[in-house]
Design a protein around this motif. Structure first.
Motif, mmCIF file in Angstrom:
data_model
loop_
_atom_site.group_PDB
_atom_site.id
_atom_site.type_symbol
_atom_site.label_atom_id
_atom_site.label_comp_id
_atom_site.label_asym_id
_atom_site.label_seq_id
_atom_site.Cartn_x
_atom_site.Cartn_y
_atom_site.Cartn_z
ATOM 1 N N UNK A 55 6.558 0.843 -0.483
ATOM 2 C CA UNK A 55 5.114 0.824 -0.747
ATOM 3 C C UNK A 55 4.381 -0.016 0.289
ATOM 4 N N UNK A 56 5.028 -1.036 0.783
ATOM 5 C CA UNK A 56 4.349 -1.954 1.713
ATOM 6 C C UNK A 56 5.047 -2.001 3.072
ATOM 7 N N UNK A 57 5.874 -0.995 3.340
ATOM 8 C CA UNK A 57 6.556 -0.951 4.613
ATOM 9 C C UNK A 57 5.575 -0.758 5.768
ATOM 10 N N UNK A 58 4.557 0.094 5.558
ATOM 11 C CA UNK A 58 3.587 0.350 6.618
ATOM 12 C C UNK A 58 2.819 -0.912 6.973
ATOM 13 N N UNK A 59 2.517 -1.776 5.976
ATOM 14 C CA UNK A 59 1.826 -3.037 6.262
ATOM 15 C C UNK A 59 2.693 -3.937 7.134
ATOM 16 N N UNK A 60 3.991 -3.980 6.847
ATOM 17 C CA UNK A 60 4.890 -4.809 7.640
ATOM 18 C C UNK A 60 4.947 -4.315 9.079
ATOM 19 N N UNK A 61 5.086 -2.999 9.249
ATOM 20 C CA UNK A 61 5.150 -2.455 10.605
ATOM 21 C C UNK A 61 3.864 -2.704 11.373
ATOM 22 N N UNK A 62 2.719 -2.588 10.683
ATOM 23 C CA UNK A 62 1.434 -2.837 11.341
ATOM 24 C C UNK A 62 1.312 -4.309 11.739
ATOM 25 N N UNK A 63 1.776 -5.200 10.883
ATOM 26 C CA UNK A 63 1.736 -6.624 11.227
ATOM 27 C C UNK A 63 2.621 -6.921 12.433
ATOM 28 N N UNK A 107 -0.282 11.533 18.900
ATOM 29 C CA UNK A 107 -0.984 11.536 20.190
ATOM 30 C C UNK A 107 -2.039 12.627 20.254
ATOM 31 N N UNK A 108 -2.381 13.195 19.096
ATOM 32 C CA UNK A 108 -3.452 14.209 19.016
ATOM 33 C C UNK A 108 -4.322 13.888 17.805
ATOM 34 N N UNK A 109 -5.524 14.480 17.814
ATOM 35 C CA UNK A 109 -6.450 14.285 16.689
ATOM 36 C C UNK A 109 -5.887 14.935 15.428
ATOM 37 N N UNK A 110 -6.308 14.426 14.285
ATOM 38 C CA UNK A 110 -5.828 14.942 13.008
ATOM 39 C C UNK A 110 -6.960 14.921 11.996
ATOM 40 N N UNK A 111 -6.858 15.832 11.016
ATOM 41 C CA UNK A 111 -7.858 15.863 9.938
ATOM 42 C C UNK A 111 -7.596 14.765 8.911
ATOM 43 N N UNK A 112 -6.368 14.272 8.883
ATOM 44 C CA UNK A 112 -6.046 13.202 7.947
ATOM 45 C C UNK A 112 -6.663 11.895 8.439
ATOM 46 N N UNK A 113 -7.294 11.168 7.529
ATOM 47 C CA UNK A 113 -8.003 9.954 7.913
ATOM 48 C C UNK A 113 -7.067 8.890 8.478
ATOM 49 N N UNK A 114 -5.928 8.682 7.808
ATOM 50 C CA UNK A 114 -4.979 7.667 8.272
ATOM 51 C C UNK A 114 -4.351 8.067 9.596
ATOM 52 N N UNK A 115 -3.994 9.347 9.738
ATOM 53 C CA UNK A 115 -3.404 9.821 10.990
ATOM 54 C C UNK A 115 -4.401 9.704 12.138
ATOM 55 N N UNK A 116 -5.677 10.046 11.874
ATOM 56 C CA UNK A 116 -6.708 9.934 12.911
ATOM 57 C C UNK A 116 -6.891 8.482 13.339
ATOM 58 N N UNK A 173 -3.756 -0.479 2.888
ATOM 59 C CA UNK A 173 -3.615 -1.294 1.684
ATOM 60 C C UNK A 173 -4.094 -0.533 0.468
ATOM 61 N N UNK A 174 -5.233 0.156 0.622
ATOM 62 C CA UNK A 174 -5.722 0.972 -0.496
ATOM 63 C C UNK A 174 -4.749 2.103 -0.813
ATOM 64 N N UNK A 178 -2.325 2.677 -4.282
ATOM 65 C CA UNK A 178 -2.156 3.883 -5.090
ATOM 66 C C UNK A 178 -0.677 4.237 -5.216
ATOM 67 N N UNK A 179 0.040 4.143 -4.077
ATOM 68 C CA UNK A 179 1.471 4.449 -4.112
ATOM 69 C C UNK A 179 2.219 3.471 -5.016
#
Length: 510
Positions: A55-63, A107-116, A173-174, A178-179
């Motif tokens: 659930x919080x793996x992405x936060x760790x990688x971003x940090x 490396x390309x644009x995406x419709x997903x907010x997080x991916x973009x 985080x938001x 949810x996850x």
């Protein structure tokens, strides 16, 4: 019907097994259930930890990414200010970490907010790295104008990157919240399932144990009740008529046979038991007397004269073979034994005790060689004052033991005249006595029984303390005073035993 018959057959086969087999099967089955329960619990805990971690793996990688970028920016700033090439090496290290952490980013644009948002951050990181490389090149080339412009653009890009990472962190985080809420619901359901599983396992284990124990104890309870009736001379009781093939079934059948024949042979059995008990007592007494006689016979075979004759033979043989050291060693050993078993062994003069120490130290030096140094300071005169036999040897042995705890053990024995006493000092170069151990040993000699019981020696000092207490107790009883012995610690390290033999009174054996 076939299934029920199969169950009855299994139950019948189970009951025909021995008690040992049934207990083994029950314990083994319970252990299997417990192991499965522990395994399930471990798997569930592992899964729960993995869910929370994911659930919080992405936060760790971003940090981790932000930390690498932050350290890279700091090293770039230090290089611009100090022109230290070590900062360039550190920046390149951070650069490689950042590029490695961004390998799987889009490396390309995406419709997903997080991916973009990840795409924007990746592009900003790429721009920041390129600008940073230009800043390093300009600083090395010492082009001030280009350096100032590129450095300003780098800082601007870095600030934009920090803002984007902060926004992205808020977004994930938001999303992770949810996850986490979803996973928490899953964990709640898993917890309920685990509780039900544990409850079922617990009840099942209890049922297995209860069934087995009941199967084993019920016949024993019946046997116990029947035995109580027989003990009360009530022989009008029903028989067991057991068909079981286990040990309890054998007991029941034997009990039935006993009850049938008990009335008929009661008097005969009682008389026979009485006769057997008398014969057994006589046999035990004869065995005891025989053992005592055998021990006495073996002890009388060890004659002191035979021992000395044997040692003298060894001396002569060693002399014939030219083994002078062996001959001397055996002579010293014979002298040591002769001193211990002489008829007048209750008391001895100081000179006799000193001679015994000579024999004993010679034997110890043969054993320990150059590791043991013995210093003797005795005036060249006669010391005929008497004291209990074997007084000095245990103290010298104690000093040798503690002195040899060092690489080189040294034991010193001195005799000198002091007012009204002959003072004998025995010391070593060991670690000395702990104050509480010294107090406990001396308290044993105070004559106060309650205090003596209150001061118990620790296990690691019990053997040594008992030997010293034995010596000092005999001195106290012999001279009828308690000021003739002491224990001290030397300033340079080690323990010192002091014995003061009164100089104006001579004691004689009765």
């Amino acid at each position: 019907m076939r299934k029920q018959a199969r169950k009855l057959k299994l139950l019948y086969l189970y009951q025909r097994r021995s008690i040992k087999s049934r207990l083994t099967m029950t314990v083994f089955t319970s252990i299997i259930f417990m192991f499965l329960t522990i395994l399930v619990n471990w798997k569930i805990n592992l899964y729960s930890v993995q869910i929370v971690g994911d659930s919080y793996k992405s936060n760790v990688l971003l940090n981790q990414l932000f930390s690498s970028i932050e350290r890279g920016e700091e090293s770039l700033d230090n290089f611009v200010k100090t022109f230290n090439y070590e900062e360039v090496d550190f920046f390149n290290t951070c650069k490689r970490k950042v590029q490695s952490e961004l390998e799987n980013w889009p490396n390309t644009h995406s419709m997903n907010e997080l991916a973009e948002k990840r795409y924007v951050i990746a592009q900003l990181v790429d721009s920041w790295l390129r600008l940073s490389d230009r800043v390093i090149s300009c600083r090395i080339a010492n082009t001030t104008q280009d350096l100032r412009e590129n450095y300003a653009r780098t800082i601007e890009c870095y600030n934009m990157l920090v803002n984007q990472i902060s926004e992205y962190e808020t977004m994930i985080l938001r999303d992770n919240k949810k996850s986490f809420d979803k996973n928490q619901m899953i964990l709640s359901r898993i917890s309920r399932v685990v509780f039900v599983y544990f409850s079922i396992s617990f009840v099942l284990i209890l049922a297995i144990l209860y069934f087995t124990i009941t199967q084993l104890l019920q016949p024993l309870e019946n046997i116990s009740e029947t035995a109580n009736l027989v003990a009360k001379r009530n022989f009008d009781i029903p028989l067991f008529n057991s068909n079981a093939k286990d040990e309890i079934g054998n007991i029941c059948r034997a009990f039935d046979s006993m009850i049938i024949s008990l009335n008929e042979y009661m008097n005969t059995i009682l008389e026979k038991a009485r006769t057997e008990n008398e014969l057994k007592e006589q046999q035990n007494e004869m065995l005891r007397l025989y053992s005592a006689a055998k021990i006495n016979a073996l002890q009388t075979q060890i004659s002191p004269h035979f021992l000395f004759n044997t040692l003298n033979t060894g001396v002569q043989l060693a002399m014939m073979e030219g083994a002078d050291k062996t001959s001397e060693f055996i002579e010293q050993l014979a002298a040591f034994f002769r001193y211990n078993i002489r008829p007048e062994h209750q008391t001895a003069t100081i000179d006799e005790e000193l001679m015994l120490i000579e024999h004993f130290v010679y034997i110890m030096k043969v054993r320990f060689g150059s590791r043991l140094e013995f210093v003797k300071k005795v005036p060249d005169e006669k010391f005929n004052q008497r004291l209990p036999s074997m007084t000095l040897q245990p103290l010298v042995e104690n000093c040798i033991k503690h002195g040899l705890m060092n690489s080189q053990g040294m034991v010193e024995l001195s005799v000198q005249h002091i007012p009204d006493f002959i003072e004998i000092c025995i010391s070593d170069n060991g670690n000395g006595f702990e104050p509480e151990i010294r107090e406990k040993i001396l308290s044993r000699l105070s004559g106060n029984e309650e205090k003596e019981n209150a001061f118990a020696l620790p296990e690691n000092e019990e053997h040594t303390g008992i030997g010293i207490i034995n010596v000092f107790s005999r001195l106290k009883l012999f001279f009828q005073r308690s000021d003739i012995f002491d224990i001290q610690n030397k300033e340079e390290g080690g323990a010192k035993f002091i014995i003061r033999v009164p100089d104006d009174v001579f004691y004689f054996d009765n």
